[in-house]
Design a protein around this motif. Structure first.
Motif, PDB file in Angstrom:
ATOM      1  N   LEU A 204      37.481  38.427  41.746  1.00  0.00           N
ATOM      2  CA  LEU A 204      36.388  38.546  41.064  1.00  0.00           C
ATOM      3  C   LEU A 204      36.966  40.423  41.063  1.00  0.00           C
ATOM      4  O   LEU A 204      36.396  40.360  39.497  1.00  0.00           O
ATOM      5  CB  LEU A 204      35.300  39.159  42.025  1.00  0.00           C
ATOM      6  CG  LEU A 204      33.959  37.767  42.079  1.00  0.00           C
ATOM      7  CD1 LEU A 204      33.248  37.013  42.618  1.00  0.00           C
ATOM      8  CD2 LEU A 204      33.734  36.361  40.433  1.00  0.00           C
ATOM      9  N   GLU A 205      37.190  41.206  41.467  1.00  0.00           N
ATOM     10  CA  GLU A 205      37.990  42.082  41.081  1.00  0.00           C
ATOM     11  C   GLU A 205      38.584  42.322  39.428  1.00  0.00           C
ATOM     12  O   GLU A 205      38.686  43.300  38.847  1.00  0.00           O
ATOM     13  CB  GLU A 205      38.782  43.156  41.856  1.00  0.00           C
ATOM     14  CG  GLU A 205      37.125  43.527  42.501  1.00  0.00           C
ATOM     15  CD  GLU A 205      38.539  44.268  43.900  1.00  0.00           C
ATOM     16  OE1 GLU A 205      39.881  44.891  44.129  1.00  0.00           O
ATOM     17  OE2 GLU A 205      37.570  44.898  45.363  1.00  0.00           O
ATOM     18  N   VAL A 206      39.633  40.970  39.431  1.00  0.00           N
ATOM     19  CA  VAL A 206      40.371  41.440  38.369  1.00  0.00           C
ATOM     20  C   VAL A 206      40.502  40.277  37.247  1.00  0.00           C
ATOM     21  O   VAL A 206      40.905  40.748  36.436  1.00  0.00           O
ATOM     22  CB  VAL A 206      41.665  40.648  39.010  1.00  0.00           C
ATOM     23  CG1 VAL A 206      42.153  42.121  40.088  1.00  0.00           C
ATOM     24  CG2 VAL A 206      42.182  39.474  39.851  1.00  0.00           C
ATOM     25  N   ALA A 207      39.024  39.397  37.452  1.00  0.00           N
ATOM     26  CA  ALA A 207      38.571  38.413  36.858  1.00  0.00           C
ATOM     27  C   ALA A 207      38.174  38.434  35.879  1.00  0.00           C
ATOM     28  O   ALA A 207      37.668  39.872  35.934  1.00  0.00           O
ATOM     29  CB  ALA A 207      37.757  37.587  37.568  1.00  0.00           C
ATOM     30  N   ASP A 208      38.236  38.157  34.509  1.00  0.00           N
ATOM     31  CA  ASP A 208      37.391  38.373  33.248  1.00  0.00           C
ATOM     32  C   ASP A 208      36.291  37.257  33.390  1.00  0.00           C
ATOM     33  O   ASP A 208      35.119  37.577  32.954  1.00  0.00           O
ATOM     34  CB  ASP A 208      37.754  38.537  32.132  1.00  0.00           C
ATOM     35  CG  ASP A 208      38.990  39.462  31.719  1.00  0.00           C
ATOM     36  OD1 ASP A 208      38.661  40.170  31.585  1.00  0.00           O
ATOM     37  OD2 ASP A 208      40.230  39.598  31.758  1.00  0.00           O
ATOM     38  N   ARG A 209      36.460  35.872  33.563  1.00  0.00           N
ATOM     39  CA  ARG A 209      35.144  35.123  33.747  1.00  0.00           C
ATOM     40  C   ARG A 209      36.142  34.323  34.805  1.00  0.00           C
ATOM     41  O   ARG A 209      37.167  34.138  35.066  1.00  0.00           O
ATOM     42  CB  ARG A 209      35.305  34.094  32.542  1.00  0.00           C
ATOM     43  CG  ARG A 209      34.918  34.960  31.459  1.00  0.00           C
ATOM     44  CD  ARG A 209      34.394  33.880  30.089  1.00  0.00           C
ATOM     45  NE  ARG A 209      35.922  33.111  29.751  1.00  0.00           N
ATOM     46  CZ  ARG A 209      35.450  31.899  29.569  1.00  0.00           C
ATOM     47  NH1 ARG A 209      34.827  31.293  30.042  1.00  0.00           N
ATOM     48  NH2 ARG A 209      36.653  30.974  29.706  1.00  0.00           N
ATOM     49  N   VAL A 210      34.927  33.586  34.897  1.00  0.00           N
ATOM     50  CA  VAL A 210      34.899  32.623  36.756  1.00  0.00           C
ATOM     51  C   VAL A 210      34.852  31.654  36.272  1.00  0.00           C
ATOM     52  O   VAL A 210      33.635  31.461  36.306  1.00  0.00           O
ATOM     53  CB  VAL A 210      34.482  33.128  37.866  1.00  0.00           C
ATOM     54  CG1 VAL A 210      32.565  33.605  37.790  1.00  0.00           C
ATOM     55  CG2 VAL A 210      34.816  33.176  38.908  1.00  0.00           C
ATOM     56  N   MET A 211      35.258  30.687  36.834  1.00  0.00           N
ATOM     57  CA  MET A 211      34.908  29.570  37.683  1.00  0.00           C
ATOM     58  C   MET A 211      34.746  29.017  38.738  1.00  0.00           C
ATOM     59  O   MET A 211      36.112  29.057  39.573  1.00  0.00           O
ATOM     60  CB  MET A 211      35.114  27.476  36.604  1.00  0.00           C
ATOM     61  CG  MET A 211      34.612  26.633  37.192  1.00  0.00           C
ATOM     62  SD  MET A 211      35.860  25.196  36.186  1.00  0.00           S
ATOM     63  CE  MET A 211      37.134  25.680  36.225  1.00  0.00           C
ATOM     64  N   VAL A 212      33.428  28.203  39.288  1.00  0.00           N
ATOM     65  CA  VAL A 212      33.322  27.864  40.523  1.00  0.00           C
ATOM     66  C   VAL A 212      33.003  26.380  41.048  1.00  0.00           C
ATOM     67  O   VAL A 212      32.651  25.902  39.995  1.00  0.00           O
ATOM     68  CB  VAL A 212      31.519  28.750  41.346  1.00  0.00           C
ATOM     69  CG1 VAL A 212      31.833  28.905  42.876  1.00  0.00           C
ATOM     70  CG2 VAL A 212      31.993  29.790  40.859  1.00  0.00           C
ATOM     71  N   LEU A 213      34.208  26.222  41.399  1.00  0.00           N
ATOM     72  CA  LEU A 213      34.082  24.649  41.906  1.00  0.00           C
ATOM     73  C   LEU A 213      34.312  24.733  43.163  1.00  0.00           C
ATOM     74  O   LEU A 213      33.980  25.000  44.307  1.00  0.00           O
ATOM     75  CB  LEU A 213      35.704  24.258  42.024  1.00  0.00           C
ATOM     76  CG  LEU A 213      36.483  24.081  40.669  1.00  0.00           C
ATOM     77  CD1 LEU A 213      38.190  23.427  40.944  1.00  0.00           C
ATOM     78  CD2 LEU A 213      36.066  22.910  39.993  1.00  0.00           C
TER      79      LEU A 213
END
Ligand SMILES: Nc1ncnc2c1ncn2[C@@H]1O[C@H](COP(=O)(O)OP(=O)(O)O)[C@@H](O)[C@H]1O
Ligand SMILES: [Mg+2]
Length: 238
Positions: A204-213
């Protein structure tokens, strides 16, 4: 807030795939722009299945994938690299009997820029590889072979790089280094990244967006900064 800025590089719509008739991915839809897009999820959630499906290594049974404006839902796996999709699998990302330099050279078969120039750039990114050029890849440490696998994919000059848990099993020093490199690959080289990770804090420190599967379903797709701990726990089913 889960919309990408500008034209998406990759769009998956209603994507389904699995093994031997058993469905793992259940109608997954998302868009990835030129960003760091992180796929989080517990062990067995379907992260590897998703990345392998995008790379066309596992056939999708429903839905569609478009990449750089083209429908790639049915293209053969060997075409993905030439079209600009780099893929670093969770395991076995190197040819064990080839040297480090030979592994990088194999990656450089595609593309127009000189191979020497690209090797130089990869060694600049991962300086350790400069000293390991003649070593047989099968004898490298876990961290070293991850660098080779990543370097080999970068040799293809990808527009989008799929990284499947690149830091799994690595020592903390390597983990930090790898996350820094991911940011560098995106920011300095302009490569879009899809990063599958279990390590939510670092990712999450490097992510712009995230998808949680969560059990093969897209539990949440959003700006990484907006993901709450409660959502994360629910997505991980803990
Ligand atoms: N080769 C395979 N054959 C059958 N089932 C598989 C295979 N690979 C993974 N699975 C199953 O698919 C589900 C998702 O696995 P995977 O995509 O590897 O999850 P993750 O990468 O998130 O840990 C799991 O239930 C797993 O057991
Ligand atoms: Mg996996």
């Amino acid at each position: 807030m889960s919309e990408t800025n500008g034209t998406p590089m990759l769009e998956a719509s209603g994507l389904r795939s699995g093994y031997h008739g058993v469905n793992v991915l259940k109608d997954i839809s998302f868009e990835v722009g030129n960003e760091v897009f992180t796929v989080l999820g517990a062990n067995g959630a379907g992260k590897t299945t998703l990345l392998a499906t995008l790379a066309r290594l596992i056939p999708s049974t429903a839905g569609s994938i478009s990449f750089l404006g083209d429908d790639v839902t049915r293209i053969p796996a060997f075409e993905t690299a030439a079209r600009g999709m780099g893929y670093v699998p969770q395991e076995r990302g190197v040819f064990p009997d080839l040297t480090v330099m030979e592994n990088l050279t194999v990656g450089g078969m595609i593309g127009e820029r000189s191979r020497e120039e690209r090797i130089e750039e990869v060694v600049e990114l991962f300086p350790d590889l400069g000293n390991l050029g003649n070593q047989v890849a099968g004898t490298l440490s876990g961290g070293e072979s991850r660098m080779v696998a990543c370097g080999r994919a970068l040799m293809q000059d990808p527009a989008l790089l799929l990284l499947d848990e690149p830091t799994a099993g690595l020592s903390p020093l390597y983990v930090d280094m790898f996350f820094e490199k991911i940011t560098e690959i995106h920011q300095d080289k302009g490569v879009g990244i899809i990063l599958a990770e279990q390590n939510a804090t670092k990712a999450l420190e490097v992510a712009d967006r995230v998808m949680v599967l969560s059990l093969g379903e897209a539990f949440a797709v959003m700006d990484a900064a907006n993901l709450t701990t409660d959502q994360l726990k629910e997505g991980y089913r803990i």
